[in-house]
Design an enzyme around this catalytic site. Structure first.
Site, PDB file in Angstrom:
ATOM      1  N   GLU B  72     -37.383  10.175  10.066  1.00  0.00           N
ATOM      2  CA  GLU B  72     -36.219  10.878  10.589  1.00  0.00           C
ATOM      3  C   GLU B  72     -35.798  12.034   9.694  1.00  0.00           C
ATOM      4  O   GLU B  72     -35.814  13.179  10.101  1.00  0.00           O
ATOM      5  CB  GLU B  72     -35.058   9.890  10.777  1.00  0.00           C
ATOM      6  CG  GLU B  72     -35.300   8.966  11.952  1.00  0.00           C
ATOM      7  CD  GLU B  72     -34.287   7.848  12.044  1.00  0.00           C
ATOM      8  OE1 GLU B  72     -33.947   7.497  13.175  1.00  0.00           O
ATOM      9  OE2 GLU B  72     -33.862   7.339  10.999  1.00  0.00           O
ATOM     10  N   THR B 290       7.460 -11.096 -10.229  1.00  0.00           N
ATOM     11  CA  THR B 290       6.941 -10.236 -11.283  1.00  0.00           C
ATOM     12  C   THR B 290       7.409 -10.719 -12.657  1.00  0.00           C
ATOM     13  O   THR B 290       6.648 -10.681 -13.630  1.00  0.00           O
ATOM     14  CB  THR B 290       7.368  -8.780 -11.026  1.00  0.00           C
ATOM     15  OG1 THR B 290       6.865  -8.386  -9.758  1.00  0.00           O
ATOM     16  CG2 THR B 290       6.830  -7.841 -12.082  1.00  0.00           C
ATOM     17  N   GLU B 313       2.463  -2.539  -6.674  1.00  0.00           N
ATOM     18  CA  GLU B 313       3.776  -2.178  -6.149  1.00  0.00           C
ATOM     19  C   GLU B 313       4.539  -1.257  -7.080  1.00  0.00           C
ATOM     20  O   GLU B 313       5.299  -0.418  -6.633  1.00  0.00           O
ATOM     21  CB  GLU B 313       4.589  -3.451  -5.884  1.00  0.00           C
ATOM     22  CG  GLU B 313       3.942  -4.280  -4.798  1.00  0.00           C
ATOM     23  CD  GLU B 313       4.777  -5.438  -4.345  1.00  0.00           C
ATOM     24  OE1 GLU B 313       5.590  -5.914  -5.150  1.00  0.00           O
ATOM     25  OE2 GLU B 313       4.602  -5.857  -3.198  1.00  0.00           O
ATOM     26  N   ARG B 444      18.500 -17.953  -7.660  1.00  0.00           N
ATOM     27  CA  ARG B 444      17.061 -18.129  -7.540  1.00  0.00           C
ATOM     28  C   ARG B 444      16.697 -19.571  -7.856  1.00  0.00           C
ATOM     29  O   ARG B 444      17.288 -20.199  -8.729  1.00  0.00           O
ATOM     30  CB  ARG B 444      16.331 -17.213  -8.505  1.00  0.00           C
ATOM     31  CG  ARG B 444      16.579 -15.746  -8.246  1.00  0.00           C
ATOM     32  CD  ARG B 444      15.755 -14.912  -9.190  1.00  0.00           C
ATOM     33  NE  ARG B 444      15.895 -13.499  -8.887  1.00  0.00           N
ATOM     34  CZ  ARG B 444      16.826 -12.724  -9.437  1.00  0.00           C
ATOM     35  NH1 ARG B 444      17.685 -13.226 -10.314  1.00  0.00           N
ATOM     36  NH2 ARG B 444      16.893 -11.453  -9.127  1.00  0.00           N
TER      37      ARG B 444
END
Lengths: 110, 574
Positions: B72, B290, B313, B444
């Site tokens: 080709e 984090t 992030e 938390r």
């Protein structure tokens, strides 16, 4: 008519109107048949106006690459123009004549 | 010994390494030596590049020169196309390590009459092979013969002869083919001639990202994975993403790594994470994922371990600044070269490239600890299934490298079972963080959902971040409910006050009891004394009665003696 395997095909000494080049890989039965068929057709229709040059690729494989040969036997019509390529053993005479333009040539010269 | 070795070499299929990253691993050593391999796929799937890389690596790495027969692309096109992969074909050709033959068959120019064969092709191939003593051959794509020539019967017979001839020559061959329809793998059934090894290349586009995949359809006499392997083509050539999931043979360590949070260590048998394990930290936005990761890294650096932090992030600077506010100073570690941040926007590249980039960075930096923050960032790159596959591969990769890895995962719902990628089973330890909003404040919490290979606490702890660092506190649990944050303090104070009052009440009652007991004891003593007195009196009376009996008996005898009673009669009476 001459048989040559020179890579440069420097055979222009005998100027014929028809120059055909037949590529073979040694004289295999099929190549012999092809050559005989071709020779017969040319002798019949072109008399001595034709030169068939036989190139054995086994002797110089580089030519196969340069000339883009894949199938064997391959016939190249070098002149008169246009150049044509045929493969096979040339059993079909009409087809060979048509492809090579021999019939037309014959009519024209008649 | 020598016998068994001979036997082994007889039975084991010899393989030729391709040198292509990942391909030799999934094929268990490469392609079958001295035999043809079929590589098929649709246009643009990477067949030609794979073939060319096979030859380039063969000649440069394994001293096996190669012939590329192209049906080709021209030699020039090929050279240009692969130069972007860092392959310099011209110099390879000049040094007899590579030969390229471009085969052109123009059907419009060729008339066929009668029988022919393809000996011309054989001659060319033989010449090319002999010219550089080639050990490898690529035919790309030999199917072009079908469009260039009309006698398919001849082509089929000649192809069969060609493959036999290649085997006899002992060259390892790659034959490429276009993907076929429903009944055949390739358009012209090349698989009929190549029976040893068949590999399929695919190029799919999902969510505007194209993904290349490779699958081994068949590998005669060799175990192979039937999985689909993603691969990429970049400036290093082809890279097939690692094998993984094929075998689960990781070094299983019992060594432990402290988490950086004292109470969390305690929740994990007092020893922390298992070395070489994978840890998932899931939670919604702002739950402290984090921060937990920063503690993990900080603790690692303190032990002198190299840590790599993939931040998708935030930038490295942002993370360092933010963590400083909770008392974690990561900057010295980066300066020392122990900690490296790799921050990139996820949308910069596709999933496979990311995976590869992560692996390359790891192979270069050689970390012991890795953080991926967050794996859920990959979600919008591809379908969830693809992302899941990638994360699995990533985890496997970490395990193989014995890297302790922490992946954070942003969950979209508050539900505990939602890890964001639905992958919790792949992780060894899963820590879930939540935000609980109550009494106009958010608090938390942290819970260890699971931790393989150790007994872990099932308690929910309050997760507190302050300038002093990260702390875990017991949740104040009472029959009235669980309290955290301000509510915990308030409830605790209230409970303490109530406790004092209750305590005082208790001491007075205690005193009463003591008094009562003392009174009771006094009464018992009195009664015992009375009873003993009774006993003594009774004994005394009894003694007097017995004495009187004795006296009575004695006096009766004396009386009878006195009456001179008949002795015998007396005896008889007795």
């Amino acid at each position: 008519m001459s048989t040559k395997a020179d890579p440069d095909y420097g055979d222009t000494g005998s100027i014929k109107e028809w120059n055909l080049r037949l590529f073979i890989t040694d004289w295999t039965p099929r190549c012999v048949v092809a050559y005989k068929n071709l020779n017969r057709i040319c002798s019949k229709h072109l008399k001595d106006m034709c030169q068939i040059e036989v190139v054995d690729l086994l002797e110089n494989p580089e030519i196969a690459r340069r000339e883009q040969i894949v199938a064997i036997p391959t016939l190249m019509k070098m002149s008169p123009k246009p150049e044509r390529i045929m493969i096979g053993d040339f059993t079909d005479e009409e087809r060979v004549l048509k492809t090579l333009g021999i019939e037309r040539h014959r009519k024209r010269t008649r | 010994m020598s016998n068994t070795r001979k036997l082994a070499t007889l039975t084991v299929l010899e393989k030729v390494p391709t040198g292509i990253q990942g391909l030799d691993e999934i094929t268990g050593g490469g392609l079958p030596k001295g035999r043809p391999t079929l590589i098929y796929g649709s246009a643009g799937s990477g067949k030609t590049l794979l073939g060319m890389e096979f030859l380039v690596r063969g000649s440069t790495q394994f001293n096996e020169p190669g012939v590329f027969m192209s049906f080709e692309e021209t030699e020039k096109e090929l050279t240009t196309n692969v130069s972007s992969l860092g392959f310099d074909l011209n110099s390879l050709i000049a040094s007899d390590k590579l030969a390229i033959d471009h085969v052109v068959i123009e059907r419009s120019e060729i008339e066929e009459t009668g029988e022919y064969d393809l000996e011309g092709l054989f001659v060319r191939l033989a010449a090319a092979i002999d010219s550089i003593k080639a050990k490898r051959v690529v035919l790309d794509t030999i199917e072009v013969l079908y469009s260039g020539l009309s006698n398919t019967g001849i082509i089929r017979a000649e192809l069969r002869r060609l493959f036999r001839w290649l085997k006899d020559k002992g060259v390892t061959t790659i034959v490429t083919g276009e993907r076929g329809g429903e009944t055949m793998l390739t358009r012209h059934g090349l698989e009929e001639y190549v029976s040893d090894c068949v590999i399929f290349l695919d190029n799919r586009v999902t969510l505007e990202q194209s993904t290349r995949r490779l699958r081994i359809i068949k590998y005669r006499g060799s175990a192979h994975s039937t999985n689909e392997f993603p691969f990429i083509i970049d400036e290093n050539g082809l890279s097939i993403l690692p094998i993984t999931s094929v075998k689960l043979e990781y070094p299983a360590s019992t060594e432990r790594l402290l988490t950086g949070v004292k109470r969390l260590d305690e929740m994990l048998e007092g020893k922390g994470y298992l070395k070489g394990s994978s840890i998932l930290v899931s939670g919604m936005v702002g739950t402290g994922k984090t921060s937990l990761a920063a503690n993990f890294v900080d603790a690692g650096c303190r032990r002198g371990q190299r840590c790599l932090y993939f931040a998708f992030e935030e930038s490295a600077r942002q993370i360092i600044r933010n963590m400083r506010s909770i008392g974690i100073n990561l900057e010295p570690w980066t300066k020392k070269g122990l900690l490296q941040f790799d921050a990139a926007r996820v949308s910069e590249m596709g999933l496979e490239k990311h995976l590869l980039s992560v692996q390359r960075t790891i192979n270069k930096f050689k970390p012991e600890l890795v953080v991926v923050d967050a794996i859920t960032d990959f979600n919008n790159l591809d379908s969830l299934q693809e992302v899941r596959q990638m994360v699995l591969r990533l985890i496997d990769f970490f395990k193989i490298k014995d890297i302790t890895a922490m992946c954070t995962s942003m969950s979209s719902r508050t539900g505990l079972e939602d890890t964001g990628v639905g992958l919790s089973s792949a992780f060894d330890t899963w820590i879930h963080l939540t935000n609980v909003q109550d009494n106009l404040e958010r608090n938390r919490t942290l819970v260890v959902v699971k931790s393989r290979g150790m007994a872990h606490s099932n308690q929910v702890r309050e997760f507190v971040m302050s300038s002093k660092g990260v702390e875990l506190l017991d949740i104040y649990a009472t029959p009235a409910g669980a309290f955290m944050g301000t509510a915990r303090l308030a409830q605790k104070a209230a409970d303490e006050a109530a406790e004092i009052i209750r305590h005082e009440g208790m001491t007075s009652r205690e005193r009463q009891i003591t008094e009562k007991r003392r009174a009771l004891e006094a009464r018992i003593n009195a009664m015992t004394a009375e009873f003993e007195a009774d006993v003594k009196e009774t004994e005394m009376v009894l003694g007097q009665e017995k004495a009187r009996d004795r006296i009575l008996a004695a006096s009766r005898k004396a009386l009878s003696n006195h009456r001179k009673a008949d002795v015998t009669a007396d005896k008889r009476n007795k």
